[in-house]
Design a protein around this motif. Structure first.
Motif, mmCIF file in Angstrom:
data_model
loop_
_atom_site.group_PDB
_atom_site.id
_atom_site.type_symbol
_atom_site.label_atom_id
_atom_site.label_comp_id
_atom_site.label_asym_id
_atom_site.label_seq_id
_atom_site.Cartn_x
_atom_site.Cartn_y
_atom_site.Cartn_z
ATOM 1 N N TYR A 59 0.830 -1.194 0.000
ATOM 2 C CA TYR A 59 0.000 0.000 0.000
ATOM 3 C C TYR A 59 0.870 1.251 0.000
ATOM 4 C CZ TYR A 59 -3.824 -3.076 1.500
ATOM 5 O OH TYR A 59 -4.769 -4.073 1.589
ATOM 6 N N VAL A 63 -2.419 5.704 2.118
ATOM 7 C CA VAL A 63 -3.704 5.001 2.230
ATOM 8 C C VAL A 63 -3.666 3.858 3.240
ATOM 9 C CG1 VAL A 63 -4.178 5.566 -0.183
ATOM 10 C CG2 VAL A 63 -3.305 3.288 0.398
ATOM 11 N N PHE A 67 -7.405 1.885 3.191
ATOM 12 C CA PHE A 67 -7.762 1.134 1.985
ATOM 13 C C PHE A 67 -7.363 -0.323 2.159
ATOM 14 C CE2 PHE A 67 -7.417 4.803 -1.353
ATOM 15 C CZ PHE A 67 -8.250 5.584 -0.561
ATOM 16 N N LEU A 80 -10.945 -2.778 -4.343
ATOM 17 C CA LEU A 80 -10.297 -1.806 -3.465
ATOM 18 C C LEU A 80 -11.377 -1.197 -2.577
ATOM 19 C CD1 LEU A 80 -7.564 -0.461 -2.795
ATOM 20 C CD2 LEU A 80 -8.291 1.443 -4.252
ATOM 21 N N MET A 82 -12.249 1.390 0.043
ATOM 22 C CA MET A 82 -11.691 2.668 0.462
ATOM 23 C C MET A 82 -12.568 3.245 1.572
ATOM 24 S SD MET A 82 -10.619 4.273 -3.235
ATOM 25 C CE MET A 82 -12.315 4.484 -3.770
ATOM 26 N N ASP A 89 -7.852 12.159 -1.773
ATOM 27 C CA ASP A 89 -8.017 10.889 -2.482
ATOM 28 C C ASP A 89 -8.716 11.077 -3.828
ATOM 29 O OD1 ASP A 89 -8.781 9.389 0.676
ATOM 30 O OD2 ASP A 89 -6.900 9.215 -0.447
#
Length: 117
Positions: A59, A63, A67, A80, A82, A89
């Protein structure tokens, strides 16, 4: 030919969540890794998260903890999740597939994620 189709982008308020999906199809020989990249206006494309064939994950520092990348190997699909989205972002998110048998990188068309109040 290999096609990557992304979905799940949209407009969300700060602190909200979105889940991106990317389904790969076509002449895929061996998936080495799948991942998500993003590009904000005026900035270079950057790696967000990747997941390899051995399920190891990476990562971006920005994030981590917010995430989560996952995949369905049987379906060549990557997700993904989030959470706790921030204004920074906001970007176009691109799906990537690296096929190390064919020595090819493939890209999706991109999906817009906008974080705004």
């Amino acid at each position: 030919q290999v096609q990557l189709v992304e979905s799940g982008g949209g407009l969300v308020q700060p602190g909200g969540s979105l889940r991106l999906s990317c389904a790969a199809s076509g002449n895929i020989f061996r998936v080495n890794a799948m991942g998500w990249y993003r590009q904000a206006p005026g900035k270079e494309r950057e790696a967000v998260a990747t997941i390899r064939r051995d399920e190891s994950k990476n990562y971006a520092d920005s994030v981590k903890g917010r995430f989560t990348i996952s995949r369905d190997g049987a379906k060549n699909t990557v997700f993904l999740q989030m959470n706790s989205l921030k204004l920074e972002d906001t970007a176009v998110y691109y799906c990537n597939l690296n096929d190390d048998w064919a020595s090819q990188d493939y890209w999706g068309q991109g999906t817009q994620v906008t974080v705004s109040s």
